[in-house]
Design an enzyme around this catalytic site. Structure first.
Site, PDB file in Angstrom:
ATOM      1  N   SER A   1       3.406  -2.228  10.557  1.00 41.87           N
ATOM      2  CA  SER A   1       4.772  -2.232  10.640  1.00 41.87           C
ATOM      3  C   SER A   1       5.406  -3.757  10.152  1.00 41.87           C
ATOM      4  O   SER A   1       6.236  -4.191  10.680  1.00 41.87           O
ATOM      5  CB  SER A   1       5.267  -2.009  12.071  1.00 41.87           C
ATOM      6  OG  SER A   1       5.085  -0.361  12.286  1.00 41.87           O
TER       7      SER A   1
ATOM      8  N   GLU B   1      -5.509  -4.762  10.684  1.00 43.07           N
ATOM      9  CA  GLU B   1      -4.377  -3.679  10.969  1.00 43.07           C
ATOM     10  C   GLU B   1      -4.697  -2.698  12.118  1.00 43.07           C
ATOM     11  O   GLU B   1      -5.446  -1.833  12.128  1.00 43.07           O
ATOM     12  CB  GLU B   1      -4.382  -2.605   9.637  1.00 43.07           C
ATOM     13  CG  GLU B   1      -4.058  -3.208   8.276  1.00 43.07           C
ATOM     14  CD  GLU B   1      -3.544  -2.520   7.362  1.00 43.07           C
ATOM     15  OE1 GLU B   1      -2.464  -2.635   6.913  1.00 43.07           O
ATOM     16  OE2 GLU B   1      -4.095  -1.354   7.169  1.00 43.07           O
TER      17      GLU B   1
ATOM     18  N   GLY C   1       2.530   2.265  10.720  1.00 42.47           N
ATOM     19  CA  GLY C   1       3.623   3.436  10.468  1.00 42.47           C
ATOM     20  C   GLY C   1       4.263   3.896  11.698  1.00 42.47           C
ATOM     21  O   GLY C   1       5.052   4.697  11.867  1.00 42.47           O
TER      22      GLY C   1
ATOM     23  N   GLU D   1      -6.862   4.738   7.720  1.00 42.45           N
ATOM     24  CA  GLU D   1      -6.563   6.171   7.541  1.00 42.45           C
ATOM     25  C   GLU D   1      -7.607   6.860   6.980  1.00 42.45           C
ATOM     26  O   GLU D   1      -7.932   7.987   7.137  1.00 42.45           O
ATOM     27  CB  GLU D   1      -5.240   6.403   6.519  1.00 42.45           C
ATOM     28  CG  GLU D   1      -4.083   6.045   7.353  1.00 42.45           C
ATOM     29  CD  GLU D   1      -2.983   5.631   6.596  1.00 42.45           C
ATOM     30  OE1 GLU D   1      -2.927   5.673   5.654  1.00 42.45           O
ATOM     31  OE2 GLU D   1      -1.818   5.305   7.640  1.00 42.45           O
TER      32      GLU D   1
ATOM     33  N   ASN E   1       0.942  -1.279  -0.094  1.00 43.52           N
ATOM     34  CA  ASN E   1       0.145   0.071   0.001  1.00 43.52           C
ATOM     35  C   ASN E   1       0.887   1.337  -0.121  1.00 43.52           C
ATOM     36  O   ASN E   1       1.641   1.650   0.952  1.00 43.52           O
ATOM     37  CB  ASN E   1      -0.981  -0.088   1.216  1.00 43.52           C
ATOM     38  CG  ASN E   1      -1.875   1.222   1.330  1.00 43.52           C
ATOM     39  OD1 ASN E   1      -1.768   2.020   0.578  1.00 43.52           O
ATOM     40  ND2 ASN E   1      -2.276   1.398   2.586  1.00 43.52           N
ATOM     41  N   TRP E   2       0.958   1.848  -1.187  1.00 44.50           N
ATOM     42  CA  TRP E   2       1.991   3.007  -1.175  1.00 44.50           C
ATOM     43  C   TRP E   2       1.510   4.351  -0.701  1.00 44.50           C
ATOM     44  O   TRP E   2       2.109   5.403  -0.823  1.00 44.50           O
ATOM     45  CB  TRP E   2       2.314   3.156  -2.702  1.00 44.50           C
ATOM     46  CG  TRP E   2       3.275   2.015  -3.252  1.00 44.50           C
ATOM     47  CD1 TRP E   2       3.713   0.955  -2.427  1.00 44.50           C
ATOM     48  CD2 TRP E   2       3.725   1.747  -4.591  1.00 44.50           C
ATOM     49  NE1 TRP E   2       4.574   0.127  -3.286  1.00 44.50           N
ATOM     50  CE2 TRP E   2       4.331   0.642  -4.444  1.00 44.50           C
ATOM     51  CE3 TRP E   2       3.450   2.539  -5.874  1.00 44.50           C
ATOM     52  CZ2 TRP E   2       4.859   0.005  -5.902  1.00 44.50           C
ATOM     53  CZ3 TRP E   2       3.878   1.654  -7.214  1.00 44.50           C
ATOM     54  CH2 TRP E   2       4.442   0.833  -7.081  1.00 44.50           C
ATOM     55  N   LYS E   3       0.211   4.479  -0.453  1.00 39.32           N
ATOM     56  CA  LYS E   3      -0.309   5.472   0.239  1.00 39.32           C
ATOM     57  C   LYS E   3       0.042   6.682  -0.791  1.00 39.32           C
ATOM     58  O   LYS E   3      -0.095   6.536  -1.945  1.00 39.32           O
ATOM     59  CB  LYS E   3       0.051   5.602   1.577  1.00 39.32           C
ATOM     60  CG  LYS E   3      -0.066   4.323   2.418  1.00 39.32           C
ATOM     61  CD  LYS E   3      -0.042   4.775   3.971  1.00 39.32           C
ATOM     62  CE  LYS E   3      -0.081   3.099   4.724  1.00 39.32           C
ATOM     63  NZ  LYS E   3       0.059   3.348   6.275  1.00 39.32           N
TER      64      LYS E   3
ATOM     65  N   HIS F   1      -9.706   1.541   4.591  1.00 39.69           N
ATOM     66  CA  HIS F   1      -8.170   1.505   5.549  1.00 39.69           C
ATOM     67  C   HIS F   1      -8.269   2.556   6.706  1.00 39.69           C
ATOM     68  O   HIS F   1      -9.306   3.522   6.738  1.00 39.69           O
ATOM     69  CB  HIS F   1      -7.111   2.085   4.551  1.00 39.69           C
ATOM     70  CG  HIS F   1      -6.001   1.920   5.078  1.00 39.69           C
ATOM     71  ND1 HIS F   1      -5.333   3.092   5.901  1.00 39.69           N
ATOM     72  CD2 HIS F   1      -4.883   1.099   4.932  1.00 39.69           C
ATOM     73  CE1 HIS F   1      -4.305   2.913   6.279  1.00 39.69           C
ATOM     74  NE2 HIS F   1      -3.708   1.665   5.821  1.00 39.69           N
TER      75      HIS F   1
ATOM     76  N   GLY G   1       2.840  -0.948   4.169  1.00 43.53           N
ATOM     77  CA  GLY G   1       2.920   0.211   3.959  1.00 43.53           C
ATOM     78  C   GLY G   1       4.265   0.724   3.672  1.00 43.53           C
ATOM     79  O   GLY G   1       4.857   0.443   2.831  1.00 43.53           O
ATOM     80  N   GLY G   2       4.852   1.634   4.711  1.00 43.62           N
ATOM     81  CA  GLY G   2       6.184   2.008   4.580  1.00 43.62           C
ATOM     82  C   GLY G   2       7.232   1.180   3.712  1.00 43.62           C
ATOM     83  O   GLY G   2       8.008   1.556   3.018  1.00 43.62           O
TER      84      GLY G   2
END
Ligand code: PGA
Length: 259
Positions: free
Chosen positions: A219, A174, A180, A104, A12-14, A102, A240-241
């Site tokens: 993470s 999640e 993150g 966010e 997930n590159w956000k 998600h 993600g990251g």
């Protein structure tokens, strides 16, 4: 990981990577992965809307067996919804998966349980597969309300869904406190919560729940993916990251090699 559900690692590159950067990342990723990796793991990347077309053409022209995912959708076929993107627009770009709900989007952008349920159905209606996210806050975890929150989110999203539709979906558990933050859930906690998601799905849609993949997210890194994947209820990762860097993401896909 179970013997019957194919593991999935989804990036997930956000709100990262321009379309030019996205092309480079997907090309580098393809140099690092081989046929055995794709056979063992379904690999998905979810770029920003602006990079979907570029990643699609890269994947198609270089015949890279990575599935394309989107990060969001609006649950109407068309209309006066300024700034939104329809399921049909995504399907035309060969998008296979769409992340819905998600945290966010729920916490920052106002997606409610009801909107998430509509998005889930709209994605299925356009022939794509939703990756349905759920997860508790730190307060909810510490006050012992994590199970109730997550089961409630799954019930709200899946209530009334036909088993044949539910079978097309993927869930990502999640915990919000792990996203993150560098602080991942323990493999044991991840397993318990992914098991709870499956038990809740079983109540709603019956035995097809056994075939629905439940991913862990929060993470996920090259250094912790193998122990997470060793758990029977964890069918993959939503990353993600660590998915932004092709080296790290490839090492996560290749978690079996680090054993
Ligand atoms: P993270 O994000 O891997 O950077 O924690 C996961 C996610 O939000 O999907």
């Amino acid at each position: 990981m179970s013997a019957t559900r194919k593991p999935m690692i989804a990036g997930n590159w956000k709100m990262h990577h321009t379309h030019l950067e996205a092309i480079q990342v997907v090309q580098k990723l393809s140099y690092r992965l081989d046929g055995d990796d794709y056979e063992a793991v379904e690999v998905v990347v979810c770029p920003a809307f602006t990079a979907l077309r570029s990643v699609q053409t890269t994947i198609d022209s270089d015949r890279i067996p990575i599935a394309l995912g989107a990060q969001n959708v609006y649950p109407e076929p068309q209309g006066a919804f300024t700034g939104e993107v329809s399921p049909g627009m995504l399907a035309k770009l060969n998008v296979s998966y769409v992340i819905v709900g998600h945290s966010e989007r729920r916490e920052i952008l106002g997606d409610t349980d009801d909107l998430v349920a509509r998005k889930l159905r709209a994605v299925l209606g356009a022939g794509m597969r939703p990756i349905v996210c759920c997860g508790e806050t730190l307060d909810e975890r510490e006050s012992g309300a994590a199970e109730e929150k997550v089961a409630g989110q799954i019930r709200a999203a899946y209530h009334g869904l036909k088993a044949a539709d539910a079978e097309q979906t993927v869930v990502a558990y999640e915990p919000i406190w792990a996203i993150g933050t560098g602080r991942n859930a323990t493999p044991d906690d991840a397993n318990t919560m992914c098991g709870l998601v499956r038990a809740t799905l079983r109540e709603i849609v019956g035995s097809v729940a056994e075939g629905i993949r439940v991913l862990y997210g929060g993470s996920v890194k090259p250094g912790n993916i193998a122990e997470l994947m060793a758990e029977p209820e964890v069918d993959g990762g939503l990353v993600g990251g660590a998915s932004l860097d092709p080296d790290d993401f490839a090492r996560i896909v290749q978690y079996r090699r680090s054993k």
